[in-house]
Design a protein around this motif. Structure first.
Motif, short mmCIF file in Angstrom:
data_model
loop_
_atom_site.label_atom_id
_atom_site.label_comp_id
_atom_site.label_asym_id
_atom_site.label_seq_id
_atom_site.Cartn_x
_atom_site.Cartn_y
_atom_site.Cartn_z
N GLN A 1 0.40 -1.20 -0.40
CA GLN A 1 0.45 0.19 0.70
C GLN A 1 0.88 1.82 0.88
O GLN A 1 1.94 1.01 -0.04
CB GLN A 1 -0.97 -0.24 1.14
CG GLN A 1 -1.84 -1.33 1.18
CD GLN A 1 -2.89 -1.09 0.20
OE1 GLN A 1 -2.95 0.04 -0.83
NE2 GLN A 1 -3.55 -2.19 -0.56
N GLN A 3 2.78 4.44 1.21
CA GLN A 3 2.64 5.12 2.42
C GLN A 3 3.43 6.67 1.98
O GLN A 3 4.19 6.49 1.23
CB GLN A 3 3.42 4.56 3.64
CG GLN A 3 3.82 5.14 4.92
CD GLN A 3 4.92 4.20 4.89
OE1 GLN A 3 4.89 3.07 5.47
NE2 GLN A 3 5.50 4.62 6.84
N GLY A 26 5.90 2.55 -2.23
CA GLY A 26 3.99 1.54 -2.54
C GLY A 26 3.84 1.39 -3.68
O GLY A 26 4.92 2.31 -4.67
N THR A 27 2.91 0.80 -4.64
CA THR A 27 2.43 1.23 -5.66
C THR A 27 1.77 2.65 -5.80
O THR A 27 0.67 2.74 -5.40
CB THR A 27 1.81 -0.26 -5.85
OG1 THR A 27 2.50 -1.19 -5.52
CG2 THR A 27 1.37 -0.50 -7.42
N ASN A 102 -6.84 6.85 -5.16
CA ASN A 102 -7.13 6.41 -4.14
C ASN A 102 -6.44 7.72 -3.72
O ASN A 102 -5.66 8.95 -4.69
CB ASN A 102 -6.35 5.54 -2.74
CG ASN A 102 -7.56 4.57 -2.49
OD1 ASN A 102 -8.78 4.83 -3.22
ND2 ASN A 102 -6.97 3.35 -3.68
N TYR A 104 -4.55 9.78 -0.78
CA TYR A 104 -3.23 9.50 0.67
C TYR A 104 -3.44 10.59 1.95
O TYR A 104 -2.10 11.62 1.14
CB TYR A 104 -2.16 8.40 0.07
CG TYR A 104 -2.42 7.55 -0.54
CD1 TYR A 104 -2.73 5.95 0.37
CD2 TYR A 104 -2.52 7.58 -2.01
CE1 TYR A 104 -3.02 4.83 -0.92
CE2 TYR A 104 -2.80 6.24 -2.84
CZ TYR A 104 -2.94 5.21 -2.01
OH TYR A 104 -3.29 4.54 -2.84
#
Length: 115
Positions: A1, A3, A26-27, A102, A104
């Protein structure tokens, strides 16, 4: 995930400078924008600066001419160069990454400006 890890905060005298960094791991899918927000005690979180996928930048009126946001896409890192700091800049600064999938948030880094 994904970060986000922020660094560079600290204590600085009025008129001084700090450079914040936010590294994403992360990806990472194609991002729309990376932003810096800040939240001072007793106040709402406010948007400080934004840099888009195309490199366009925007700044809050209170920091125009003093702060510069930049991005190193190869390292998935965004920076915020802060100059001519004053007491009103004291806050926790948060990095935000928005992708096509998303949003973050980083954990925040404290910036304290003494007068």
């Amino acid at each position: 995930q994904v970060q986000l890890v922020e660094s560079g905060g600290g204590l600085v005298q009025a008129g001084g400078s700090l450079r914040l960094s936010c590294a994403a791991s992360g990806t990472i899918f194609t991002f729309n924008a990376m932003d810096w927000y800040r939240q001072a005690p007793g106040k709402q979180r406010e948007l400080v600066a934004t840099i888009t996928r195309t490199g366009n930048t925007n700044y809050a009126d209170s920091v125009k001419g003093r702060f510069t946001i930049s991005r190193d896409s190869a390292k998935n890192t965004v920076h915020l160069q802060m100059n001519s700091l004053n007491a009103e800049d004291t806050a926790v600064y948060y990095c935000r990454l928005t992708t096509v999938v998303n949003t973050y948030w980083g954990q925040g880094t404290q910036v304290t400006v003494s007068s």
